[in-house]
Design an enzyme around this catalytic site. Structure first.
Site, PDB file in Angstrom:
ATOM      1  N   LYS A 173      39.976  26.782  77.751  1.00  0.00           N
ATOM      2  CA  LYS A 173      40.217  27.755  78.815  1.00  0.00           C
ATOM      3  C   LYS A 173      38.980  27.854  79.690  1.00  0.00           C
ATOM      4  O   LYS A 173      37.850  27.822  79.200  1.00  0.00           O
ATOM      5  CB  LYS A 173      40.529  29.116  78.197  1.00  0.00           C
ATOM      6  CG  LYS A 173      40.381  30.306  79.134  1.00  0.00           C
ATOM      7  CD  LYS A 173      39.659  31.435  78.442  1.00  0.00           C
ATOM      8  CE  LYS A 173      38.915  32.285  79.454  1.00  0.00           C
ATOM      9  NZ  LYS A 173      38.176  33.381  78.806  1.00  0.00           N
ATOM     10  N   SER A 174      39.183  27.968  80.990  1.00  0.00           N
ATOM     11  CA  SER A 174      38.112  28.243  81.933  1.00  0.00           C
ATOM     12  C   SER A 174      38.752  28.760  83.204  1.00  0.00           C
ATOM     13  O   SER A 174      39.924  28.500  83.478  1.00  0.00           O
ATOM     14  CB  SER A 174      37.286  26.979  82.227  1.00  0.00           C
ATOM     15  OG  SER A 174      36.273  27.278  83.187  1.00  0.00           O
ATOM     16  N   VAL A 175      37.976  29.511  83.985  1.00  0.00           N
ATOM     17  CA  VAL A 175      38.452  29.909  85.307  1.00  0.00           C
ATOM     18  C   VAL A 175      37.621  29.225  86.383  1.00  0.00           C
ATOM     19  O   VAL A 175      37.832  29.471  87.574  1.00  0.00           O
ATOM     20  CB  VAL A 175      38.398  31.450  85.491  1.00  0.00           C
ATOM     21  CG1 VAL A 175      39.372  32.132  84.539  1.00  0.00           C
ATOM     22  CG2 VAL A 175      36.988  31.988  85.285  1.00  0.00           C
ATOM     23  N   LYS A 201      53.914  33.242  73.504  1.00  0.00           N
ATOM     24  CA  LYS A 201      53.892  33.754  72.136  1.00  0.00           C
ATOM     25  C   LYS A 201      54.449  35.163  72.067  1.00  0.00           C
ATOM     26  O   LYS A 201      54.259  35.965  72.980  1.00  0.00           O
ATOM     27  CB  LYS A 201      52.447  33.753  71.589  1.00  0.00           C
ATOM     28  CG  LYS A 201      51.725  32.441  71.759  1.00  0.00           C
ATOM     29  CD  LYS A 201      50.279  32.530  71.258  1.00  0.00           C
ATOM     30  CE  LYS A 201      49.465  31.366  71.755  1.00  0.00           C
ATOM     31  NZ  LYS A 201      49.082  31.503  73.182  1.00  0.00           N
ATOM     32  N   ILE A 251      43.503  23.419  73.541  1.00  0.00           N
ATOM     33  CA  ILE A 251      43.810  24.150  74.774  1.00  0.00           C
ATOM     34  C   ILE A 251      42.572  24.887  75.285  1.00  0.00           C
ATOM     35  O   ILE A 251      42.471  26.105  75.172  1.00  0.00           O
ATOM     36  CB  ILE A 251      44.987  25.130  74.578  1.00  0.00           C
ATOM     37  CG1 ILE A 251      44.829  25.935  73.268  1.00  0.00           C
ATOM     38  CG2 ILE A 251      46.307  24.398  74.586  1.00  0.00           C
ATOM     39  CD1 ILE A 251      45.811  27.085  73.140  1.00  0.00           C
ATOM     40  N   ASP A 306      49.296  27.226  78.184  1.00  0.00           N
ATOM     41  CA  ASP A 306      49.495  28.096  77.022  1.00  0.00           C
ATOM     42  C   ASP A 306      49.158  29.537  77.388  1.00  0.00           C
ATOM     43  O   ASP A 306      48.027  29.848  77.767  1.00  0.00           O
ATOM     44  CB  ASP A 306      48.593  27.639  75.868  1.00  0.00           C
ATOM     45  CG  ASP A 306      48.732  28.516  74.643  1.00  0.00           C
ATOM     46  OD1 ASP A 306      49.485  28.137  73.723  1.00  0.00           O
ATOM     47  OD2 ASP A 306      48.078  29.586  74.586  1.00  0.00           O
ATOM     48  N   ARG A 366      34.604  23.252  85.631  1.00  0.00           N
ATOM     49  CA  ARG A 366      34.752  23.141  84.175  1.00  0.00           C
ATOM     50  C   ARG A 366      36.184  22.781  83.799  1.00  0.00           C
ATOM     51  O   ARG A 366      36.405  22.038  82.833  1.00  0.00           O
ATOM     52  CB  ARG A 366      34.327  24.439  83.501  1.00  0.00           C
ATOM     53  CG  ARG A 366      32.826  24.675  83.549  1.00  0.00           C
ATOM     54  CD  ARG A 366      32.441  25.956  82.851  1.00  0.00           C
ATOM     55  NE  ARG A 366      31.009  26.212  82.979  1.00  0.00           N
ATOM     56  CZ  ARG A 366      30.419  27.348  82.656  1.00  0.00           C
ATOM     57  NH1 ARG A 366      31.160  28.351  82.185  1.00  0.00           N
ATOM     58  NH2 ARG A 366      29.114  27.506  82.791  1.00  0.00           N
ATOM     59  N   TYR A 409      48.684  38.567  76.456  1.00  0.00           N
ATOM     60  CA  TYR A 409      47.653  38.263  77.453  1.00  0.00           C
ATOM     61  C   TYR A 409      47.905  39.002  78.766  1.00  0.00           C
ATOM     62  O   TYR A 409      46.991  39.142  79.577  1.00  0.00           O
ATOM     63  CB  TYR A 409      47.580  36.760  77.747  1.00  0.00           C
ATOM     64  CG  TYR A 409      47.246  35.867  76.593  1.00  0.00           C
ATOM     65  CD1 TYR A 409      46.819  36.368  75.355  1.00  0.00           C
ATOM     66  CD2 TYR A 409      47.370  34.484  76.715  1.00  0.00           C
ATOM     67  CE1 TYR A 409      46.529  35.528  74.302  1.00  0.00           C
ATOM     68  CE2 TYR A 409      47.068  33.627  75.666  1.00  0.00           C
ATOM     69  CZ  TYR A 409      46.664  34.152  74.454  1.00  0.00           C
ATOM     70  OH  TYR A 409      46.379  33.305  73.415  1.00  0.00           O
ATOM     71  N   ASN A 426      36.849  19.478  81.564  1.00  0.00           N
ATOM     72  CA  ASN A 426      37.498  19.579  80.256  1.00  0.00           C
ATOM     73  C   ASN A 426      38.647  18.601  80.078  1.00  0.00           C
ATOM     74  O   ASN A 426      39.050  18.319  78.941  1.00  0.00           O
ATOM     75  CB  ASN A 426      38.001  21.002  80.022  1.00  0.00           C
ATOM     76  CG  ASN A 426      36.884  21.976  79.727  1.00  0.00           C
ATOM     77  OD1 ASN A 426      35.758  21.578  79.417  1.00  0.00           O
ATOM     78  ND2 ASN A 426      37.165  23.264  79.825  1.00  0.00           N
ATOM     79  N   HIS A 482      52.854  34.989  67.196  1.00  0.00           N
ATOM     80  CA  HIS A 482      51.416  35.026  67.478  1.00  0.00           C
ATOM     81  C   HIS A 482      50.565  35.215  66.218  1.00  0.00           C
ATOM     82  O   HIS A 482      49.525  34.563  66.074  1.00  0.00           O
ATOM     83  CB  HIS A 482      51.125  36.142  68.490  1.00  0.00           C
ATOM     84  CG  HIS A 482      49.917  35.894  69.324  1.00  0.00           C
ATOM     85  ND1 HIS A 482      49.801  36.323  70.627  1.00  0.00           N
ATOM     86  CD2 HIS A 482      48.756  35.250  69.058  1.00  0.00           C
ATOM     87  CE1 HIS A 482      48.627  35.949  71.119  1.00  0.00           C
ATOM     88  NE2 HIS A 482      47.975  35.309  70.178  1.00  0.00           N
TER      89      HIS A 482
END
Length: 275
Positions: A230-232, A75, A228, A45, A236, A50, A240, A108
């Protein structure tokens, strides 16, 4: 890791758990999405605002995963609302993603003061007919905004992606979605981390031997949300998606439901009108 799917109103299958890239810089997005795809995520997503659609597209292109095994969402940003501008913005998103179509395209925000979301939605209907997107939906729409779409257009949104977490459970909105066959998708599913130290969630996590984030994601899944996270961080990202081999009890779900306090981490959709 096989993620279950839900069937959207249009008949399209959408993974119930995906990977979000909100606030991930474009130069970090390719690595994050690559890690997610390697961990088993197949739904990604992103959004025009972004600024990382190109990074998402690069990771997809290098992954070697067949396109029909992926579910890509982007979006339309507020400043591009309007019929013709929407069509142009969609083409630009596809160019950055390196794709000939997305699986889900969302408005959005309704930005009600601009009063362009109905004509924008009609452009979305055209994009779906033209094969530029398989499914169409909205984000951050309230019942009044949705009812206007019902009255003035031909297609009911497949999805409404909204802020939703244990401190903002959105029960009335979820019931409205269920009545009209709209899938509920949760952004900010852990309230930007605010719920992770909650004593109720921590106690459930300790009993189950899971992280608090895993407990919250499992709660989303069990109440029927698409979610959805999110992590970088690769660890993690992996944790998730490891939420399909345990279940919360009915009592656990009710205890987390009871944490609702109407707390938003993001803007109010009725008053947010930023271009």
């Amino acid at each position: 890791m096989t993620v279950p799917t839900i069937t959207l109103k249009s008949g399209i299958e959408m993974p119930q758990l995906g990977f979000g890239v909100f606030q991930v810089p474009d130069d970090e997005t390719e690595a994050a999405v690559t890690a997610a795809l390697q961990a088993g995520y197949r739904s990604i997503d992103t959004a025009a605002i972004y600024g990382n659609e190109a990074g998402v597209g690069a990771a997809i292109a290098k992954s070697g995963i067949p396109r029909d095994e992926l579910f890509v969402t982007t979006k339309l940003w507020n400043s591009e609302q309007g019929h013709d501008s929407t069509l142009r913005a969609a083409e630009e998103s596809l160019r950055k993603l390196g794709l000939d179509h997305v699986d889900l395209y969302l408005i959005h925000w309704p930005t009600p003061d601009r009063d362009r979301y109905v004509e924008t939605w009609k452009a979305f209907e055209q994009l779906q007919k033209d094969g530029k997107t398989r499914a169409i939906g909205v984000s951050n729409f309230q019942p009044a905004h949705l009812e206007r779409l019902f009255a003035e257009s031909h297609v009911v949104p497949d999805v409404n992606q909204v802020e939703l977490h244990p401190y903002l459970t959105q029960a009335p909105l979820r019931a409205f979605h269920a009545e009209h066959g709209i899938a509920t998708e949760a952004w900010s599913p852990i309230a930007q981390g605010a719920v992770l130290d909650d004593p109720t969630i921590a106690a459930i996590a300790e009993r189950l031997g899971r992280t608090t984030a895993q407990v919250v994601l499992r709660w989303h899944l069990q109440i029927g949300n698409v979610v959805i996270p999110k992590s970088v961080t690769p660890e993690r990202i992996r944790q998730n998606i490891e939420v399909f081999d345990f279940e919360l009890t009915a009592e656990d779900v009710l205890a987390i439901d009871a944490l609702d306090r109407g707390h938003r981490t993001g803007p109010d959709p009725d008053t947010f009108n930023r271009a």
